[in-house]
Design a protein around this motif. Structure first.
Motif, PDB file in Angstrom:
ATOM      1  N   ALA A  14       0.827  -1.205   0.000  1.00  0.00           N
ATOM      2  CA  ALA A  14       0.000   0.000   0.000  1.00  0.00           C
ATOM      3  C   ALA A  14       0.863   1.257   0.000  1.00  0.00           C
ATOM      4  CB  ALA A  14      -0.928   0.000   1.214  1.00  0.00           C
ATOM      5  N   PHE A  15       1.928   1.273   0.820  1.00  0.00           N
ATOM      6  CA  PHE A  15       2.814   2.433   0.855  1.00  0.00           C
ATOM      7  C   PHE A  15       3.445   2.699  -0.510  1.00  0.00           C
ATOM      8  CE2 PHE A  15       4.172   2.597   5.640  1.00  0.00           C
ATOM      9  CZ  PHE A  15       2.890   2.982   5.986  1.00  0.00           C
ATOM     10  N   SER A  16       3.811   1.639  -1.231  1.00  0.00           N
ATOM     11  CA  SER A  16       4.617   1.792  -2.443  1.00  0.00           C
ATOM     12  C   SER A  16       3.805   1.746  -3.728  1.00  0.00           C
ATOM     13  CB  SER A  16       5.682   0.685  -2.493  1.00  0.00           C
ATOM     14  OG  SER A  16       6.504   0.713  -1.346  1.00  0.00           O
ATOM     15  N   ALA A  17       2.683   1.046  -3.729  1.00  0.00           N
ATOM     16  CA  ALA A  17       1.961   0.778  -4.977  1.00  0.00           C
ATOM     17  C   ALA A  17       0.458   0.976  -4.849  1.00  0.00           C
ATOM     18  CB  ALA A  17       2.253  -0.649  -5.441  1.00  0.00           C
ATOM     19  N   GLY A 133       6.394  -6.443  -6.877  1.00  0.00           N
ATOM     20  CA  GLY A 133       7.194  -6.662  -5.681  1.00  0.00           C
ATOM     21  C   GLY A 133       8.198  -5.547  -5.498  1.00  0.00           C
ATOM     22  N   PRO A 134       9.069  -5.662  -4.505  1.00  0.00           N
ATOM     23  CA  PRO A 134       9.968  -4.559  -4.146  1.00  0.00           C
ATOM     24  C   PRO A 134      11.202  -4.455  -5.040  1.00  0.00           C
ATOM     25  CG  PRO A 134      10.297  -6.399  -2.666  1.00  0.00           C
ATOM     26  CD  PRO A 134       9.153  -6.785  -3.552  1.00  0.00           C
ATOM     27  N   LEU A 135      11.539  -3.227  -5.378  1.00  0.00           N
ATOM     28  CA  LEU A 135      12.805  -2.935  -6.054  1.00  0.00           C
ATOM     29  C   LEU A 135      13.961  -2.997  -5.065  1.00  0.00           C
ATOM     30  CD1 LEU A 135      14.110  -2.009  -8.754  1.00  0.00           C
ATOM     31  CD2 LEU A 135      13.641   0.354  -8.044  1.00  0.00           C
ATOM     32  N   CYS A 136      13.673  -2.846  -3.794  1.00  0.00           N
ATOM     33  CA  CYS A 136      14.638  -2.920  -2.689  1.00  0.00           C
ATOM     34  C   CYS A 136      15.394  -1.610  -2.467  1.00  0.00           C
ATOM     35  CB  CYS A 136      15.605  -4.091  -2.838  1.00  0.00           C
ATOM     36  SG  CYS A 136      14.786  -5.699  -2.793  1.00  0.00           S
ATOM     37  N   LEU A 137      14.762  -0.492  -2.785  1.00  0.00           N
ATOM     38  CA  LEU A 137      15.327   0.779  -2.339  1.00  0.00           C
ATOM     39  C   LEU A 137      15.332   0.780  -0.818  1.00  0.00           C
ATOM     40  CD1 LEU A 137      13.555   3.333  -4.718  1.00  0.00           C
ATOM     41  CD2 LEU A 137      15.653   2.019  -5.076  1.00  0.00           C
ATOM     42  N   GLY A 138      16.422   1.255  -0.238  1.00  0.00           N
ATOM     43  CA  GLY A 138      16.583   1.234   1.213  1.00  0.00           C
ATOM     44  C   GLY A 138      17.348   0.028   1.720  1.00  0.00           C
ATOM     45  N   ASP A 139      17.394  -1.054   0.918  1.00  0.00           N
ATOM     46  CA  ASP A 139      18.208  -2.235   1.226  1.00  0.00           C
ATOM     47  C   ASP A 139      17.784  -2.958   2.509  1.00  0.00           C
ATOM     48  OD1 ASP A 139      19.861  -2.308  -1.013  1.00  0.00           O
ATOM     49  OD2 ASP A 139      21.241  -0.832  -0.165  1.00  0.00           O
ATOM     50  N   HIS A 140      16.497  -2.980   2.798  1.00  0.00           N
ATOM     51  CA  HIS A 140      16.034  -3.769   3.948  1.00  0.00           C
ATOM     52  C   HIS A 140      16.226  -5.248   3.633  1.00  0.00           C
ATOM     53  CE1 HIS A 140      13.558  -5.432   7.106  1.00  0.00           C
ATOM     54  NE2 HIS A 140      13.366  -4.230   7.617  1.00  0.00           N
ATOM     55  N   VAL A 141      16.751  -6.001   4.579  1.00  0.00           N
ATOM     56  CA  VAL A 141      17.086  -7.407   4.353  1.00  0.00           C
ATOM     57  C   VAL A 141      15.850  -8.220   3.990  1.00  0.00           C
ATOM     58  CG1 VAL A 141      16.913  -8.034   6.803  1.00  0.00           C
ATOM     59  CG2 VAL A 141      18.403  -9.352   5.277  1.00  0.00           C
ATOM     60  N   ASP A 142      14.689  -7.919   4.570  1.00  0.00           N
ATOM     61  CA  ASP A 142      13.472  -8.646   4.237  1.00  0.00           C
ATOM     62  C   ASP A 142      13.017  -8.355   2.811  1.00  0.00           C
ATOM     63  OD1 ASP A 142      13.237  -9.968   6.648  1.00  0.00           O
ATOM     64  OD2 ASP A 142      11.799  -8.559   7.508  1.00  0.00           O
ATOM     65  N   HIS A 143      13.191  -7.136   2.351  1.00  0.00           N
ATOM     66  CA  HIS A 143      12.827  -6.795   0.976  1.00  0.00           C
ATOM     67  C   HIS A 143      13.696  -7.567  -0.010  1.00  0.00           C
ATOM     68  CE1 HIS A 143      10.582  -2.783   1.856  1.00  0.00           C
ATOM     69  NE2 HIS A 143      10.568  -3.558   2.926  1.00  0.00           N
ATOM     70  N   GLU A 163       9.035   1.186  -6.455  1.00  0.00           N
ATOM     71  CA  GLU A 163       9.978   1.978  -5.673  1.00  0.00           C
ATOM     72  C   GLU A 163       9.533   1.920  -4.207  1.00  0.00           C
ATOM     73  OE1 GLU A 163      11.516   5.392  -8.746  1.00  0.00           O
ATOM     74  OE2 GLU A 163       9.663   5.796  -7.657  1.00  0.00           O
ATOM     75  N   ASP A 164      10.333   1.259  -3.384  1.00  0.00           N
ATOM     76  CA  ASP A 164       9.966   1.057  -1.983  1.00  0.00           C
ATOM     77  C   ASP A 164       9.818   2.428  -1.290  1.00  0.00           C
ATOM     78  OD1 ASP A 164      11.244  -2.098  -1.487  1.00  0.00           O
ATOM     79  OD2 ASP A 164      11.963  -0.874  -3.149  1.00  0.00           O
ATOM     80  N   TRP A 165       8.641   2.661  -0.764  1.00  0.00           N
ATOM     81  CA  TRP A 165       8.336   3.943  -0.132  1.00  0.00           C
ATOM     82  C   TRP A 165       8.023   3.701   1.337  1.00  0.00           C
ATOM     83  CZ3 TRP A 165       4.166   6.922   1.912  1.00  0.00           C
ATOM     84  CH2 TRP A 165       4.363   8.305   1.855  1.00  0.00           C
ATOM     85  N   PRO A 166       8.512   4.532   2.257  1.00  0.00           N
ATOM     86  CA  PRO A 166       9.096   5.859   2.028  1.00  0.00           C
ATOM     87  C   PRO A 166      10.597   5.904   1.793  1.00  0.00           C
ATOM     88  CG  PRO A 166       8.763   5.513   4.366  1.00  0.00           C
ATOM     89  CD  PRO A 166       8.207   4.298   3.676  1.00  0.00           C
ATOM     90  N   TYR A 167      11.263   4.748   1.671  1.00  0.00           N
ATOM     91  CA  TYR A 167      12.702   4.780   1.385  1.00  0.00           C
ATOM     92  C   TYR A 167      13.002   5.586   0.123  1.00  0.00           C
ATOM     93  CZ  TYR A 167      12.767   0.798   4.627  1.00  0.00           C
ATOM     94  OH  TYR A 167      12.606  -0.025   5.711  1.00  0.00           O
ATOM     95  N   ALA A 168      12.096   5.532  -0.859  1.00  0.00           N
ATOM     96  CA  ALA A 168      12.341   6.213  -2.137  1.00  0.00           C
ATOM     97  C   ALA A 168      12.515   7.715  -1.963  1.00  0.00           C
ATOM     98  CB  ALA A 168      11.200   5.923  -3.114  1.00  0.00           C
ATOM     99  N   ASP A 169      11.916   8.274  -0.907  1.00  0.00           N
ATOM    100  CA  ASP A 169      12.053   9.716  -0.651  1.00  0.00           C
ATOM    101  C   ASP A 169      13.422  10.083  -0.097  1.00  0.00           C
ATOM    102  OD1 ASP A 169       9.487  10.137  -1.474  1.00  0.00           O
ATOM    103  OD2 ASP A 169       8.664  10.595   0.500  1.00  0.00           O
ATOM    104  N   ARG A 170      14.161   9.098   0.340  1.00  0.00           N
ATOM    105  CA  ARG A 170      15.382   9.368   1.108  1.00  0.00           C
ATOM    106  C   ARG A 170      16.660   9.122   0.324  1.00  0.00           C
ATOM    107  NH1 ARG A 170      13.090   5.570   5.991  1.00  0.00           N
ATOM    108  NH2 ARG A 170      11.237   6.835   6.490  1.00  0.00           N
ATOM    109  N   GLN A 171      16.558   8.831  -0.972  1.00  0.00           N
ATOM    110  CA  GLN A 171      17.757   8.572  -1.751  1.00  0.00           C
ATOM    111  C   GLN A 171      17.598   9.129  -3.162  1.00  0.00           C
ATOM    112  OE1 GLN A 171      17.177   4.127  -1.307  1.00  0.00           O
ATOM    113  NE2 GLN A 171      17.786   4.180  -3.459  1.00  0.00           N
ATOM    114  N   THR A 172      18.666   9.090  -3.925  1.00  0.00           N
ATOM    115  CA  THR A 172      18.633   9.632  -5.274  1.00  0.00           C
ATOM    116  C   THR A 172      17.676   8.828  -6.143  1.00  0.00           C
ATOM    117  OG1 THR A 172      20.520   8.247  -5.878  1.00  0.00           O
ATOM    118  CG2 THR A 172      20.995  10.483  -5.122  1.00  0.00           C
TER     119      THR A 172
END
Length: 229
Positions: A14-17, A133-143, A163-172
């Motif tokens: 829900a957060f990402s898609a 599924g997740p692109l793995c922005l943020g590099d969470h091990v579960d993702h 794009e994993d959100w809210p990690y997507a807001d925190r990187q290039t």
């Protein structure tokens, strides 16, 4: 047509898609959100318990039951069915600090194999036309575990990565060209915000509250999805 979103945690899809899920449901697609790490531990301790307490929840609360209920409410806003798989989140698999959640997988963490088996069975049962599924922005091990399992289990399906959100807001921004762009119309903004608001236990920790979450989503023009490498 059927869409299967494979979410690591109870909020990631829900957060990402949320916009794409709602848009496809509105077009008559059968939309399902399958969340991988929803299993209960009867008496969490250490860092696992801290992950509950730092969200203002007492130790005696059944945290995962609360989160599963939030997920059902969120997916109702999007027009999606829910499936909850019983795997344990990283803090219950030996990841003892917040930093470890964003480091390489532990050598004795063999979660990808059973997860691949479960996702393979799910895909055979659901027969989706599109898997998210997740692109793995943020590099969470579960993702990363979910993406690795998806790569094995969904090789014969059309697959896109959000794009994993809210990690997507925190990187290039992602350098690759999106394979699909979902514009966020006013209605889809409203639906995505309503779905995210259902995860009440997470909003203070992740965003500072529901208003801050809504403001950040309101500033988004679109969701972007990428083909796997």
């Amino acid at each position: 047509m059927k869409l299967l979103a494979i979410s690591p945690h109870l909020d990631d899809a829900a957060f990402s898609a949320g916009g794409l899920l709602a848009a496809r449901a509105d077009r008559g697609w059968d939309v399902t959100v399958a969340t991988c790490f929803t299993g209960n531990v009867a008496r969490p301790a250490g860092f696992a318990l801290a992950c509950q307490l730092d969200k203002g929840l007492a130790a005696g609360i059944d945290y995962m039951a609360l989160r599963r209920a939030e997920d059902i409410a969120a997916c109702r806003e999007l027009g999606a069915r829910v499936i909850h798989l019983p795997f344990l989140e990283a803090p219950h698999r030996g990841y003892d600090t917040a930093a470890m959640l964003f480091e390489p997988r532990l050598e004795d963490d063999h979660i990808v194999d059973p997860l691949t088996t479960a996702l393979g069975a799910l895909v055979r049962a659901e027969r989706p036309d599109l898997v998210l599924g997740p692109l793995c922005l943020g590099d969470h091990v579960d993702h990363h575990a979910v993406r690795d399992a998806m790569t094995r289990a969904c090789a014969d399906r059309d697959m896109l990565l959000w794009e994993d959100w809210p990690y997507a807001d925190r990187q290039t921004p992602v350098a690759a060209t999106p394979a699909l762009i979902q514009p966020l119309t006013p209605d889809l903004h409203t639906r995505r915000i309503a779905a995210c608001a259902a995860y009440a236990s997470q909003l203070g920790f992740q965003f500072g509250g529901v208003e801050a979450m809504a403001t950040r989503i309101g500033a988004m023009a679109e969701e972007r999805y990428y083909a796997p490498n």
